[in-house]
Design a protein around this motif. Structure first.
Motif, PDB file in Angstrom:
ATOM      1  N   LEU A  99      19.745  -0.342   2.826  1.00  0.00           N
ATOM      2  CA  LEU A  99      18.800  -0.355   3.948  1.00  0.00           C
ATOM      3  C   LEU A  99      19.496   0.067   5.246  1.00  0.00           C
ATOM      4  O   LEU A  99      18.924   0.787   6.067  1.00  0.00           O
ATOM      5  CB  LEU A  99      18.190  -1.753   4.097  1.00  0.00           C
ATOM      6  N   LEU A 100      20.739  -0.379   5.434  1.00  0.00           N
ATOM      7  CA  LEU A 100      21.509   0.042   6.612  1.00  0.00           C
ATOM      8  C   LEU A 100      21.768   1.545   6.578  1.00  0.00           C
ATOM      9  O   LEU A 100      21.700   2.231   7.607  1.00  0.00           O
ATOM     10  CB  LEU A 100      22.845  -0.717   6.663  1.00  0.00           C
ATOM     11  N   VAL A 150      19.050  14.065  -7.066  1.00  0.00           N
ATOM     12  CA  VAL A 150      17.713  13.655  -7.511  1.00  0.00           C
ATOM     13  C   VAL A 150      16.959  12.970  -6.373  1.00  0.00           C
ATOM     14  O   VAL A 150      15.758  13.227  -6.170  1.00  0.00           O
ATOM     15  CB  VAL A 150      17.812  12.716  -8.735  1.00  0.00           C
ATOM     16  N   LYS A 151      17.637  12.127  -5.607  1.00  0.00           N
ATOM     17  CA  LYS A 151      16.994  11.468  -4.471  1.00  0.00           C
ATOM     18  C   LYS A 151      16.524  12.493  -3.449  1.00  0.00           C
ATOM     19  O   LYS A 151      15.464  12.344  -2.835  1.00  0.00           O
ATOM     20  CB  LYS A 151      17.958  10.478  -3.814  1.00  0.00           C
ATOM     21  N   ASN A 152      17.304  13.551  -3.268  1.00  0.00           N
ATOM     22  CA  ASN A 152      16.910  14.622  -2.360  1.00  0.00           C
ATOM     23  C   ASN A 152      15.652  15.323  -2.854  1.00  0.00           C
ATOM     24  O   ASN A 152      14.769  15.683  -2.062  1.00  0.00           O
ATOM     25  CB  ASN A 152      18.059  15.622  -2.221  1.00  0.00           C
ATOM     26  N   ARG A 153      15.544  15.513  -4.160  1.00  0.00           N
ATOM     27  CA  ARG A 153      14.357  16.156  -4.746  1.00  0.00           C
ATOM     28  C   ARG A 153      13.115  15.274  -4.592  1.00  0.00           C
ATOM     29  O   ARG A 153      11.997  15.792  -4.563  1.00  0.00           O
ATOM     30  CB  ARG A 153      14.583  16.449  -6.233  1.00  0.00           C
ATOM     31  N   MET A 154      13.307  13.970  -4.509  1.00  0.00           N
ATOM     32  CA  MET A 154      12.170  13.060  -4.344  1.00  0.00           C
ATOM     33  C   MET A 154      11.532  13.213  -2.972  1.00  0.00           C
ATOM     34  O   MET A 154      10.347  12.956  -2.805  1.00  0.00           O
ATOM     35  CB  MET A 154      12.620  11.611  -4.566  1.00  0.00           C
ATOM     36  N   PRO A 184       0.807  -1.227   0.000  1.00  0.00           N
ATOM     37  CA  PRO A 184       0.000   0.000   0.000  1.00  0.00           C
ATOM     38  C   PRO A 184       0.836   1.272   0.000  1.00  0.00           C
ATOM     39  O   PRO A 184       0.448   2.279  -0.596  1.00  0.00           O
ATOM     40  CB  PRO A 184      -0.815  -0.123   1.304  1.00  0.00           C
ATOM     41  N   ALA A 185       2.010   1.247   0.656  1.00  0.00           N
ATOM     42  CA  ALA A 185       2.876   2.424   0.685  1.00  0.00           C
ATOM     43  C   ALA A 185       3.549   2.653  -0.662  1.00  0.00           C
ATOM     44  O   ALA A 185       3.999   3.773  -0.958  1.00  0.00           O
ATOM     45  CB  ALA A 185       3.935   2.263   1.769  1.00  0.00           C
ATOM     46  N   LEU A 186       3.608   1.618  -1.500  1.00  0.00           N
ATOM     47  CA  LEU A 186       4.238   1.740  -2.809  1.00  0.00           C
ATOM     48  C   LEU A 186       3.287   2.340  -3.846  1.00  0.00           C
ATOM     49  O   LEU A 186       3.721   2.994  -4.789  1.00  0.00           O
ATOM     50  CB  LEU A 186       4.731   0.366  -3.272  1.00  0.00           C
ATOM     51  N   ARG A 187       2.000   2.129  -3.665  1.00  0.00           N
ATOM     52  CA  ARG A 187       1.011   2.590  -4.650  1.00  0.00           C
ATOM     53  C   ARG A 187       1.050   4.099  -4.879  1.00  0.00           C
ATOM     54  O   ARG A 187       1.015   4.553  -6.039  1.00  0.00           O
ATOM     55  CB  ARG A 187      -0.386   2.144  -4.220  1.00  0.00           C
ATOM     56  N   SER A 223      10.807   5.860   0.644  1.00  0.00           N
ATOM     57  CA  SER A 223      11.693   5.047   1.474  1.00  0.00           C
ATOM     58  C   SER A 223      12.814   4.454   0.629  1.00  0.00           C
ATOM     59  O   SER A 223      12.774   4.469  -0.607  1.00  0.00           O
ATOM     60  CB  SER A 223      10.909   3.911   2.141  1.00  0.00           C
ATOM     61  N   ALA A 224      13.826   3.930   1.328  1.00  0.00           N
ATOM     62  CA  ALA A 224      14.949   3.309   0.626  1.00  0.00           C
ATOM     63  C   ALA A 224      14.482   2.140  -0.228  1.00  0.00           C
ATOM     64  O   ALA A 224      14.864   2.008  -1.392  1.00  0.00           O
ATOM     65  CB  ALA A 224      15.995   2.846   1.634  1.00  0.00           C
TER      66      ALA A 224
END
Length: 309
Positions: free
Chosen positions: A231-232, A168-172, A62-65, A177-178
């Motif tokens: 993930l770590l 780009v990850k910062n802009r997201m 559900p969090a991915l949708r 989540s990772a």
């Protein structure tokens, strides 16, 4: 007050993440005779499988949708996927081609590239010490280029691809989540991975399942080897100040550098020592400045002392 247990857990997670990243060349070399193109292809496909298993086990679909239906997140994840694909291909190629020291240089330069990107894209103003660090890094690259007769292309490709990837990850935003981010990125790269494997199979150069059971098992671990450090890292960034994470990140290129020089016996002529020394000096200047800036901001944010009545 920060929770000491949480800080200890975060520090352990950060050291583990960057330590595992620093030892990745050992894993890639152990996969011989598999080439970099096949390694990256399996890394993409098996990372996606591993992420989907984690999502299923934690019931996080559900969090991915919301991420999948958000056009902005999808576009940014596609850009991030392209950047990380470049980074992975270059890094694996450097690892299996005896260019581990140059790869380490790329990750030493990366923090300074990140600072430069902040100036160009976020209109951030640099302090004098930060300008000094950027200048020293440029001089270092020039020294290395003159000494070798060529620009350290692999190092710059790693530094800039990962620097732009981080931007780009910062802009997201923190809402991705990772696991969710890696799932989207590897999903975008599946056609590339499948295409690479089909081409290798057509050329008779595919090694999966042909070398031996030990090699097959090692290759099958590519997804876990890719995802666990990420993930770590995510766990560490939630528990530690960014300045602490910034210091720990140097563990990655230090381990790569030591592995390349001590274990693999890569040459370190004078010009390379001079170039690396300039980069290390730049990192010392940058890190010292970051600590001072954080201490100064804390002092300014502290409440004024209460005067006795």
């Amino acid at each position: 007050m920060p929770d000491p247990r949480s800080s200890s857990t975060g520090l352990l997670a950060a050291v583990s993440a960057y330590g595992l990243w620093g030892l990745l060349p050992v894993y890639f070399i152990a996969l011989e005779p598999t080439g970099p193109v096949e390694i990256v292809a399996w890394r993409i496909l098996l990372s996606l499988v591993f992420c989907l298993i984690i999502i299923a086990a934690t019931r996080s679909f559900p969090a991915l949708r919301p991420l999948v239906v958000d056009r902005r997140i999808l576009l940014l994840s596609a850009v991030a996927a392209a950047l990380i694909a470049v980074n992975w291909h270059v890094y694996v190629y450097a690892s299996v081609s005896g260019l581990i020291v140059e790869a380490a240089l790329g990750y030493f330069i990366n923090p300074i590239v990140t600072v430069a990107l902040g100036v160009v894209f976020l209109r951030e103003r640099l302090r004098p010490a930060q300008w000094c660090a950027v200048g020293l890094s440029i001089i270092a690259v020039i020294v290395l280029a003159v000494g070798y007769g060529t620009v350290p292309v692999l190092a710059l490709a790693l530094a800039f691809s990962f620097g732009f990837y981080g931007y780009v990850k910062n802009r997201m935003g923190p809402g991705v989540s990772a696991v969710g981010g890696l799932t989207l990125e590897t999903a975008w790269l599946v056609p590339l991975a499948v295409g690479q494997l089909l081409v290798l199979a057509g050329l008779g150069a595919l090694t999966a399942g042909t070398v031996g059971p030990g090699h097959t098992v090692a290759l099958a671990l590519a997804g876990i080897v890719t995802a666990i450090p990420l993930l770590l890292f995510a766990a560490a960034t939630r528990r530690l100040p960014l300045t602490v994470v910034g210091f720990v990140q140097y563990l990655n290129p230090i381990l790569q550098f030591l592995f390349g020089v001590v274990v693999m016996g890569e040459a370190m002529p004078l010009e390379r020592w001079v170039g690396f020394s300039l980069v290390w000096l730049a990192l010392i200047v940058l890190s010292t400045d970051a600590v001072r800036a954080r201490h100064h901001s804390r002092r300014r944010a502290a409440p004024p002392p209460v005067e006795p009545v």
